[in-house]
Design an enzyme around this catalytic site. Structure first.
Site, short mmCIF file in Angstrom:
data_model
loop_
_atom_site.label_atom_id
_atom_site.label_comp_id
_atom_site.label_asym_id
_atom_site.label_seq_id
_atom_site.Cartn_x
_atom_site.Cartn_y
_atom_site.Cartn_z
N LYS A 299 4.82 -8.20 -8.77
CA LYS A 299 6.11 -7.93 -8.13
C LYS A 299 7.28 -8.42 -9.00
O LYS A 299 7.07 -9.16 -9.97
CB LYS A 299 6.12 -8.62 -6.75
CG LYS A 299 5.06 -8.06 -5.80
CD LYS A 299 5.16 -8.71 -4.42
CE LYS A 299 4.10 -8.13 -3.49
NZ LYS A 299 4.26 -8.63 -2.10
N TYR B 169 5.64 0.81 1.29
CA TYR B 169 5.43 -0.14 2.39
C TYR B 169 5.67 0.51 3.77
O TYR B 169 5.97 -0.21 4.73
CB TYR B 169 6.32 -1.36 2.22
CG TYR B 169 5.76 -2.38 1.24
CD1 TYR B 169 4.53 -3.01 1.47
CD2 TYR B 169 6.47 -2.74 0.10
CE1 TYR B 169 4.02 -3.95 0.58
CE2 TYR B 169 5.96 -3.70 -0.80
CZ TYR B 169 4.75 -4.29 -0.54
OH TYR B 169 4.25 -5.24 -1.41
N PHE C 92 11.01 -7.82 8.45
CA PHE C 92 11.28 -8.11 7.03
C PHE C 92 11.31 -6.87 6.15
O PHE C 92 11.44 -6.97 4.93
CB PHE C 92 10.25 -9.13 6.49
CG PHE C 92 8.80 -8.72 6.68
CD1 PHE C 92 8.19 -7.82 5.81
CD2 PHE C 92 8.04 -9.27 7.71
CE1 PHE C 92 6.86 -7.47 5.97
CE2 PHE C 92 6.71 -8.92 7.87
CZ PHE C 92 6.11 -8.01 7.00
N ARG D 167 -8.23 -10.14 -3.76
CA ARG D 167 -7.56 -10.91 -2.71
C ARG D 167 -7.85 -12.41 -2.84
O ARG D 167 -6.99 -13.24 -2.57
CB ARG D 167 -7.92 -10.35 -1.34
CG ARG D 167 -7.33 -8.94 -1.15
CD ARG D 167 -7.72 -8.30 0.15
NE ARG D 167 -7.03 -8.89 1.28
CZ ARG D 167 -5.78 -8.64 1.62
NH1 ARG D 167 -5.03 -7.82 0.88
NH2 ARG D 167 -5.24 -9.19 2.68
N THR E 41 -1.22 -14.61 1.70
CA THR E 41 0.12 -14.00 1.62
C THR E 41 1.21 -15.06 1.52
O THR E 41 2.13 -14.96 0.72
CB THR E 41 0.37 -13.14 2.88
OG1 THR E 41 -0.69 -12.18 2.99
CG2 THR E 41 1.71 -12.43 2.83
N ARG F 283 -0.85 -16.86 -6.09
CA ARG F 283 0.29 -17.14 -5.21
C ARG F 283 0.57 -18.64 -5.11
O ARG F 283 1.73 -19.06 -5.04
CB ARG F 283 0.06 -16.51 -3.84
CG ARG F 283 0.29 -14.99 -3.89
CD ARG F 283 -0.25 -14.31 -2.69
NE ARG F 283 0.15 -12.91 -2.58
CZ ARG F 283 -0.44 -12.05 -1.77
NH1 ARG F 283 -1.46 -12.41 -1.02
NH2 ARG F 283 -0.03 -10.79 -1.73
N ASN G 188 6.06 -13.14 -3.20
CA ASN G 188 4.74 -13.75 -3.38
C ASN G 188 3.97 -13.19 -4.58
O ASN G 188 2.75 -13.20 -4.60
CB ASN G 188 3.93 -13.67 -2.07
CG ASN G 188 3.67 -12.24 -1.64
OD1 ASN G 188 4.12 -11.30 -2.28
ND2 ASN G 188 2.91 -12.08 -0.58
N HIS H 224 0.77 -8.02 -5.19
CA HIS H 224 0.26 -7.26 -4.04
C HIS H 224 -1.17 -6.83 -4.38
O HIS H 224 -1.47 -6.56 -5.55
CB HIS H 224 1.11 -6.00 -3.80
CG HIS H 224 0.46 -5.04 -2.85
ND1 HIS H 224 0.53 -5.19 -1.49
CD2 HIS H 224 -0.33 -3.95 -3.07
CE1 HIS H 224 -0.18 -4.22 -0.92
NE2 HIS H 224 -0.71 -3.45 -1.86
N GLU I 51 -2.90 3.83 -2.03
CA GLU I 51 -1.96 3.11 -2.89
C GLU I 51 -2.14 3.48 -4.37
O GLU I 51 -1.15 3.60 -5.10
CB GLU I 51 -2.14 1.60 -2.70
CG GLU I 51 -1.68 1.14 -1.32
CD GLU I 51 -1.89 -0.34 -1.08
OE1 GLU I 51 -1.53 -0.81 0.03
OE2 GLU I 51 -2.39 -1.05 -1.97
P1 CMP Z 1 1.99 -7.78 0.44
O1 CMP Z 1 0.61 -8.26 0.32
O2 CMP Z 1 2.55 -6.95 -0.67
O3 CMP Z 1 2.15 -6.95 1.82
C1 CMP Z 1 3.33 -6.90 2.56
C2 CMP Z 1 4.39 -7.80 2.03
O4 CMP Z 1 5.40 -8.12 2.95
C3 CMP Z 1 3.78 -9.15 1.68
O5 CMP Z 1 2.93 -9.06 0.58
C4 CMP Z 1 5.03 -9.98 1.49
O6 CMP Z 1 5.68 -9.71 0.26
C5 CMP Z 1 5.87 -9.43 2.64
N1 CMP Z 1 5.76 -10.23 3.86
C6 CMP Z 1 4.70 -10.41 4.66
N2 CMP Z 1 4.98 -11.19 5.70
C7 CMP Z 1 6.27 -11.53 5.56
C8 CMP Z 1 7.17 -12.32 6.32
N3 CMP Z 1 6.79 -12.93 7.45
N4 CMP Z 1 8.43 -12.44 5.88
C9 CMP Z 1 8.84 -11.82 4.76
N5 CMP Z 1 8.03 -11.04 3.99
C10 CMP Z 1 6.76 -10.91 4.39
#
Ligand code: CMP
Length: 138
Positions: free
Chosen positions: A9, A49, A57, A85, A91, A102, A112, A115, A126
């Site tokens: 990212k 997304y 968010f 993962r 996450t 992470r 984070n 992905h 994807e």
């Molecule tokens: P990702 O695994 O790319 O999938 C969805 C993304 O949304 C996640 O990683 C984070 O970047 C973001 N995300 C998930 N939960 C939250 C949250 N509670 N607040 C802000 N961003 C979030």
């Protein structure tokens, strides 16, 4: 053999850790079968997304994902989806295990760093979002 989509990212690219992240995939036995560095538009990020469009968010996440370049990769290997993962960690970096990407690099739950697809179905969707068949070489 399984394939999964990975994204370094914008925060990962800004921190200059693309190579460090790719190296972790390789050291864990995942093979890179496609790779490119691109900049998503807000609309590209919203499309990627789309499953999260009702989340509070969503606006902030898609702003973040389109603020700078990302690196998109297809990883291949045995149990590539779950292996990736594990390498990424939870996450929320506060909940991520020691030694995960992470834990080591993420700023917060949104920024984070990486992905990874969460199921074979999402991996398929994807991967096709970013790559055509000619760009993936096993
Ligand atoms: P990702 O695994 O790319 O999938 C969805 C993304 O949304 C996640 O990683 C984070 O970047 C973001 N995300 C998930 N939960 C939250 C949250 N509670 N607040 C802000 N961003 C979030």
């Amino acid at each position: 053999m399984e394939r999964t989509l990975s994204i370094v990212k914008p925060d990962g690219v800004e921190k200059n850790v693309i190579g460090e992240i790719i190296s972790r995939f390789e050291k864990n036995g995942l093979k890179i079968v496609a790779l490119k560095r691109i900049k998503l538009t807000k609309s590209d990020a919203e499309g990627f997304y789309a499953v999260h469009k009702e989340r509070p968010f969503f606006g902030s996440l898609t702003d973040f994902m389109s603020r700078g370049p990302v690196v998109v990769l297809v990883l291949e290997g045995e149990n590539a989806i779950s292996k990736n993962r594990e390498i990424m960690g939870a996450t929320n970096p506060e909940e991520a295990d020691e030694g995960t990407i992470r834990k080591d690099f993420a700023t917060n739950i949104e920024e984070n760093t990486v992905h990874g697809s969460d199921s074979p179905e999402s991996a398929d969707t994807e991967i096709k979002y970013f790559f055509n068949a000619l760009e993936i070489t096993g």
